[in-house]
Design a protein around this motif. Structure first.
Motif, PDB file in Angstrom:
ATOM      1  N   ILE A 455     -27.680   5.493 -18.419  1.00 63.27           N
ATOM      2  CA  ILE A 455     -26.269   5.094 -18.346  1.00 63.27           C
ATOM      3  C   ILE A 455     -26.216   3.585 -18.168  1.00 63.27           C
ATOM      4  O   ILE A 455     -26.484   3.052 -17.081  1.00 63.27           O
ATOM      5  CB  ILE A 455     -25.565   5.805 -17.180  1.00 63.27           C
ATOM      6  N   ALA A 456     -25.893   2.862 -19.243  1.00 61.29           N
ATOM      7  CA  ALA A 456     -25.789   1.410 -19.174  1.00 61.29           C
ATOM      8  C   ALA A 456     -24.464   1.019 -18.522  1.00 61.29           C
ATOM      9  O   ALA A 456     -23.406   1.557 -18.864  1.00 61.29           O
ATOM     10  CB  ALA A 456     -25.884   0.804 -20.567  1.00 61.29           C
ATOM     11  N   ILE A 457     -24.534   0.100 -17.570  1.00 60.57           N
ATOM     12  CA  ILE A 457     -23.326  -0.387 -16.889  1.00 60.57           C
ATOM     13  C   ILE A 457     -22.982  -1.729 -17.525  1.00 60.57           C
ATOM     14  O   ILE A 457     -23.380  -2.799 -17.046  1.00 60.57           O
ATOM     15  CB  ILE A 457     -23.546  -0.532 -15.369  1.00 60.57           C
ATOM     16  N   ALA A 458     -22.265  -1.685 -18.631  1.00 63.80           N
ATOM     17  CA  ALA A 458     -22.024  -2.888 -19.427  1.00 63.80           C
ATOM     18  C   ALA A 458     -20.694  -3.549 -19.139  1.00 63.80           C
ATOM     19  O   ALA A 458     -20.533  -4.759 -19.354  1.00 63.80           O
ATOM     20  CB  ALA A 458     -22.117  -2.542 -20.916  1.00 63.80           C
ATOM     21  N   ASP A 459     -19.710  -2.784 -18.657  1.00 60.71           N
ATOM     22  CA  ASP A 459     -18.348  -3.316 -18.528  1.00 60.71           C
ATOM     23  C   ASP A 459     -17.835  -3.147 -17.098  1.00 60.71           C
ATOM     24  O   ASP A 459     -18.426  -2.446 -16.269  1.00 60.71           O
ATOM     25  CB  ASP A 459     -17.410  -2.596 -19.503  1.00 60.71           C
ATOM     26  N   GLY A 460     -16.700  -3.787 -16.847  1.00 61.72           N
ATOM     27  CA  GLY A 460     -16.003  -3.618 -15.576  1.00 61.72           C
ATOM     28  C   GLY A 460     -16.620  -4.369 -14.414  1.00 61.72           C
ATOM     29  O   GLY A 460     -16.452  -3.979 -13.259  1.00 61.72           O
ATOM     30  N   TRP A 461     -17.297  -5.464 -14.686  1.00 62.22           N
ATOM     31  CA  TRP A 461     -18.000  -6.185 -13.630  1.00 62.22           C
ATOM     32  C   TRP A 461     -17.112  -7.232 -12.951  1.00 62.22           C
ATOM     33  O   TRP A 461     -16.265  -7.855 -13.580  1.00 62.22           O
ATOM     34  CB  TRP A 461     -19.234  -6.884 -14.199  1.00 62.22           C
ATOM     35  N   GLU A 462     -17.355  -7.403 -11.670  1.00 60.06           N
ATOM     36  CA  GLU A 462     -16.831  -8.540 -10.909  1.00 60.06           C
ATOM     37  C   GLU A 462     -18.019  -9.373 -10.443  1.00 60.06           C
ATOM     38  O   GLU A 462     -19.098  -8.835 -10.193  1.00 60.06           O
ATOM     39  CB  GLU A 462     -16.050  -8.077  -9.674  1.00 60.06           C
ATOM     40  N   LEU A 463     -17.797 -10.682 -10.314  1.00 62.84           N
ATOM     41  CA  LEU A 463     -18.833 -11.581  -9.804  1.00 62.84           C
ATOM     42  C   LEU A 463     -18.269 -12.339  -8.614  1.00 62.84           C
ATOM     43  O   LEU A 463     -17.343 -13.132  -8.749  1.00 62.84           O
ATOM     44  CB  LEU A 463     -19.289 -12.560 -10.887  1.00 62.84           C
ATOM     45  N   GLU A 464     -18.821 -12.062  -7.435  1.00 63.22           N
ATOM     46  CA  GLU A 464     -18.370 -12.707  -6.204  1.00 63.22           C
ATOM     47  C   GLU A 464     -19.443 -13.665  -5.698  1.00 63.22           C
ATOM     48  O   GLU A 464     -20.563 -13.258  -5.379  1.00 63.22           O
ATOM     49  CB  GLU A 464     -18.078 -11.659  -5.129  1.00 63.22           C
ATOM     50  N   LEU A 465     -19.086 -14.950  -5.641  1.00 62.11           N
ATOM     51  CA  LEU A 465     -19.995 -15.936  -5.074  1.00 62.11           C
ATOM     52  C   LEU A 465     -19.902 -15.873  -3.556  1.00 62.11           C
ATOM     53  O   LEU A 465     -18.807 -15.895  -2.997  1.00 62.11           O
ATOM     54  CB  LEU A 465     -19.644 -17.343  -5.552  1.00 62.11           C
TER      55      LEU A 465
END
Length: 729
Positions: A455-465
């Motif tokens: 199951i590739a997790i390709a979408d729906g990402w958030e990036l928190e610094l």
């Protein structure tokens, strides 16, 4: 780790540690922990392995790795069948201050080459001082030095030897011992009354013409001369112009320097890919890539030396791959074999241990143990394969065998051999193993069920610094306060007076203005200037011609680097920082890069932009954070099947060579300091929706040196569902 730069990763530190430990080191003393990196301190032989580095929070895990190595490689007994004479006396005999000679060069370069050869042909060795060797007793054809039992003594290329050493070698072969020489045999010996001509004695010892002893032969063809001695001893001499092969022989003749493989026309260029180019500048000025010639000649040398050594002594351990190095220790009659892949590519090797045993692999990176399957017994040795990841390491520990061998395996990752069963996990489909007992073989099989697609997790990402983002400015202009408006000069970090065309006319202290420009597309909620490298008696700051009176506060980056809030003075468009420094001497000035930190992203044009936006499972340097050094969390949800039925779930990720921490549904799953980054998350996942958080920590170079080093994830992670399987042996 001193001097390995600010882009130092845990993986690079591991690479250095493994190299030293596989050569016998078992206590590591880290280079340095700097109280502050303010100003030029950050360039004082970095890295500083302290809180200023993004991976510092994970340093305890690195210490655990080193502790495992130190524990397992301390105590017990080192097993090294070979003793290599340390040729310091021979070097002294040829030494001339500020002058190099052909004999000294051959001793030095070929001694290094011989050292490398023995590592690659997997005959571990100790360097032995001549005085120790001369006094060492022999037992069963082996030289006894401390706890070591050396079956072979190597006389490296050397023109001089201690007379007592030569006498001991002569007696040693009479006691059944083995001796190997190469390239240059000693023709003179240091005796009690001065130098002694020993060419005839050395010629008899090695079965070579005494006229060839004590001199270099630039035309010598690669060959091996062997001699058997009364008492069962044996000697061999590797005849060659040199063992060190920079320039191949044909190229040496082209340059009219036969027998001399060193040349300033020959250049070795390491590539980012991990490969190496070997370049030769020809007489017409063009450059030729002679890599294939160099590798072919080095391989030929290695094969000849390996064959010569193999006819003298049986190897302690057989290893098929020259890029896999080893160290063998015995603890309470239990063997420990430390394997190291010193390259940046995966390496596979066939290993052969003496006797009928069952091999286990101990992973010092994770502290876990698993059986090595399959394995077989062949010619009195247990044979199996080990695959090491880039810069990988492992311990192989043999346990007593029980007469059962799994000689072939298909479709199964084995976790344990328990109660006569193989237990492991499989992607699905048929699983089978070939089992041998008492000379009979049978195949056992199981069905792992339908295979599940990763199951590739390709979408729906958030990036928190988790720290403030940065914009680093590398260039600005400066002028003395009493100079005219036309006297602004382009500047970079460093002392002001070292960058101006002539010496300052006035005496110090001298007030100097610095003008630093940056662009803003969207004004951030908070923006700070780091006071780093402001070397002078005092400093003053204006933002867009307005004095900044905000008090400096601790930045959180470093105890001595302060931050000044300039948020209310910044506007959309072009902004200019004006810094007035009162310089107290010629080494003062703006000594470091100008760093702005805050809640923003850097636009492709290099301006300060919106604080957030859509994220991808890719390097954050390409997502508005080219100068960010710190840790960041990639966050997304992933859906697993509603029924897992006892399946095991693994998360595969690619974080380059950064540090990765995996959390699933708020529960910690594991930390990986270097590849491979796979983590089992069986205990953390649930059927249906799962929250996946991947915290990545990079290096200090992005912020401290404006190095846009790719950082963070490099590809979309995936969840892999595997079925638990058990095979009856």
């Amino acid at each position: 780790f001193g001097g390995i730069f600010m882009d130092t990763t845990m993986q690079r530190m591991k690479w250095i540690t493994d190299w030293e430990y596989v050569l016998g080191v078992n206590l590591l003393n880290p280079h340095g922990f700097h109280y502050t990196l303010e100003g030029p301190r950050k360039r004082d032989w970095p890295p500083s392995m302290f809180y200023q580095y993004p991976w510092w929070r994970f340093y305890g895990a690195f210490s655990e790795y080193v502790s495992r190595l130190s524990h397992l490689l301390s105590g017990g007994r080192h097993v090294a069948d070979v003793a290599v004479i340390w040729p310091i006396n021979a070097m002294f005999a040829t030494y001339r201050p500020q002058e190099r000679g052909p004999v000294g060069d051959r001793i030095e370069h070929d001694f290094n080459a011989l050292t490398e050869l023995f590592l690659r042909i997997h005959h571990d060795f100790d360097y032995v001082d001549e005085s120790l060797l001369a006094a060492a007793p022999a037992q069963d054809g082996r030289l006894v030095v401390g706890d070591e039992r050396h079956g072979l003594v190597v006389v490296p290329p050397m023109a001089h030897i201690q007379l007592a050493t030569l006498e001991r070698l002569e007696r040693f072969v009479g006691e059944g011992g083995r001796v190997l020489g190469a390239v240059l045999l000693p023709g003179q010996a240091f005796g009690d009354d001065g130098l002694v001509d020993v060419r005839n004695r050395v010629g008899r010892l090695f079965g070579v013409d005494p006229k060839a002893v004590g001199r270099l032969d630039p035309e010598a063809a690669l060959a091996v001369v062997e001699r058997d001695h009364p008492g069962g001893g044996r000697t061999a001499f590797v005849a060659a112009a040199s063992l060190s092969r920079g320039l191949p022989e044909a190229r040496q003749r082209e340059l009219r320097q036969p027998g001399v493989p060193e040349s300033n026309r020959f250049v070795v260029e390491p590539q980012e890919s991990g490969e190496t180019r070997y370049l030769l500048t020809l007489e017409d000025g063009t450059t030729a890539d002679i890599g294939a010639e160099v590798e072919a000649e080095r391989r030929r040398i290695r094969e000849v030396v390996a064959d010569a050594v193999g006819r003298l002594i049986e190897p302690d351990i057989r290893i098929s791959n020259p890029d896999v190095l080893y160290l063998h220790r015995v603890h309470d009659d239990r063997d420990l074999v430390f394997l190291v892949n010193s390259t940046g590519a995966p390496q596979r090797a066939e290993i052969g241990l003496r006797g009928d045993v069952r091999p286990e692999l101990w992973d010092p990176s994770t502290g876990t143990t698993r059986p090595i399957v399959p394995w077989r017994v062949q010619d009195g040795r247990t044979v199996f394969e080990v695959e090491l990841p880039p810069v990988g390491s492992a311990f192989v520990v043999p346990v007593p065998g029980d007469g059962v061998h799994v000689t072939a395996l298909s479709g199964l990752e084995v976790d344990a051999v328990v109660d006569g069963c193989l237990r492991g996990h499989a992607a699905g489909g048929p699983v089978e193993a070939t089992v041998e007992r008492g000379g009979e073989a049978r195949v056992v099989r199981a069905d792992a069920g339908a295979a599940a697609e990763p199951i590739a997790i390709a979408d729906g990402w958030e990036l928190e610094l988790e720290d403030r983002n940065a914009l680093v400015v590398s260039e600005w202009s400066a002028r003395a306060e009493d100079a005219g408006d036309d006297d602004w000069l382009p500047m970079v970090q460093g002392a002001w007076s070292y960058q101006i065309p002539t010496e300052p006319e006035g005496d110090y202290p001298i007030p100097v203005w610095y003008r630093i420009a940056f662009d803003v597309e969207e004004v951030p909620g908070r923006l700070e200037l780091l006071i780093d490298g402001f070397a002078g008696i005092e400093w003053r700051l204006l933002v867009n011609d307005v004095p900044c009176d905000a008090a400096p506060v601790a930045s959180g980056l470093d105890a001595q680097i302060a931050a000044v809030d300039i948020s209310g003075l910044v506007r959309a468009g072009r902004n200019v920082l004006a810094v007035r420094l009162l310089l107290g001497g010629p080494t003062d000035g703006l000594l470091d890069l100008v760093k702005l930190v805050g809640d923003f992203r850097v636009t492709p044009a290099g301006a300060i932009g919106a604080a957030s936006g859509p994220a991808r499972p890719a390097s954050w340097t390409d997502q508005g954070c080219p100068f960010y050094s710190g840790s960041a969390v990639y966050r997304a949800t992933a859906r697993l099947p509603e029924r897992l039925d006892g399946a095991r779930v693994f998360l595969d990720a690619d974080a380059g060579d950064d540090v990765l921490e995996v959390t699933v549904n708020g529960q910690a799953a594991g930390v990986r300091l270097w590849p491979p980054y796979g983590v089992e998350v069986t205990d953390q996942v649930v059927p249906g929706e799962n929250l996946v958080e991947l915290r990545v920590a990079n290096t200090a170079i992005n912020l401290l040196s404006a190095g846009r080093r790719p950082s963070g994830l490099r590809a979309a992670p995936r969840l892999v569902v595997r079925r638990a399987v058990e095979l009856e042996l």
